[in-house]
Scaffold this motif. Sequence first.
Motif: not given
Length: 484
Positions: A54-68
């Motif tokens: 369980d690595r839900t402790d890492i505050p991930f983010l995503t960067i993608d084209p708008e609406g992806s």
Amino acid sequence: MPSNLVVRVRASSPEIQEGLAAIAAELELPGEFPAEVTAAAERAAADVVLPDLDRTDIPFLTIDPEGSMDLDQALHIERSGADGYVVHYAIADVAAFVTPGDPVDLEANKRGETLYGAGTRIPLHPPELSEGAASLLPDQVRPALLWTITLDAEGTPTDVRVERARVRSMARWSYVDAQKALDARSAGEPTKGTEVLELLREVGRLREKQEVARGGVSLPLPEQEVDETDGGFRLVFRQQLPVELWNAQISLLTGMSAASLMVEAKVGMLRTLPPADPRDVARLRRVAKGLRIDWPEDMDYPAFIRSLDPSVSQHQAMVVACTRLLRGSGYAAFDGELPEQTRHSAIAAEYAHVTAPLRRLGDRYVGEVCLAICAGTPVPDWVSAALPGLPKTLQDSARRAGAYERAVLDLIEAAILADRVGETFDGVVTSVHENDGRSGVVMLAEVGVEAPVTSAQALPLGEDVRVTLATADIAARKVAFTLP
């Protein structure tokens, strides 16, 4: 390394729509997913088993084209010690949903990759998975392949591992919003939630320096948008933002790390590209001349690409033209003995596709190989059995994707020039066919088009010419010029 052109068509013209439909029919592009494939995807989404780690402790983010919605990657970067970094890169775990030989797997092997063009998307996997249960959407716990890559102060990897884990993305950024936030932060404005983005900028710039040092080059491919205006059509390039290029560097870093693992273990599949043919580079020099871009004789190809200004339309067209140097790319699978060609010459390193399994078939298999290597366990039998034939499957799908891309671009060029038949344009002859010397290709800076040209006399290779538009047939997707 980005290599796929993105073309968005904002035109309701019947000619354009009929042309797009004709392309789909000619190339026998996949349509809707069969009912049994959709049903299997729905069952897989409902029955997925999450990893124990369980690595839900890492505050991930995503960067993608708008609406992806098909989000393959989630990112987190933190400092390590005084001057190093730790990159956490979560990749969607498609194998958690797809069983070898099930309907989704069989359909994915037919498709090979997601196809992009004309503002539409023909997905590799059913939306129930690619835009739903397997996608790293915000605030959702997902199974993932978690890459942990430690970097020193110069951005050089010092350690790498990959393992299965459950993760959760906490923030979803579009490229535009991420760039705005970074720009505001640089201007001294208080902006919350940008700490990881700022580290992405740091690491991205370090990796760009590493790329220059090893002689690699990334093509900052612009999106091409076709707008319908006053009964005609206009082609507009949208340049990539800096944050897109920094984000791409993390994907490249992971692909190079995967390749290093596999080369050392002597099992896996690499993405390869032989050195550029000098004749192709010479032709690109003529294209640059046709676009009125200075390319000094003593400047090599990577340095020339880095000298281009993405805000200038002619330079954007030049970047697109440079994709021809990627046409020799391929895949090399191996088990026990390394292939003769292991390097990707444009990246100037060994490299593997591993970060986009929702959109590329091969990434799922490469991910499993790397998991096994890091765990010290045998590569799964279903992966070992598939590896020998996988390069052909991927090359076939790549050829179809390339044909689709070229057909859409041909259609667009014909539409843009349809009302200009009979007009003359300044250009440069970039190639001449050896069979007769009177047919070849001309580059036109005014419209950013490279098209066939014929002449009653021998064409002057590399010379300035003034040509007449003889044909611009939308239905036939044909543009042709003549040299008096």
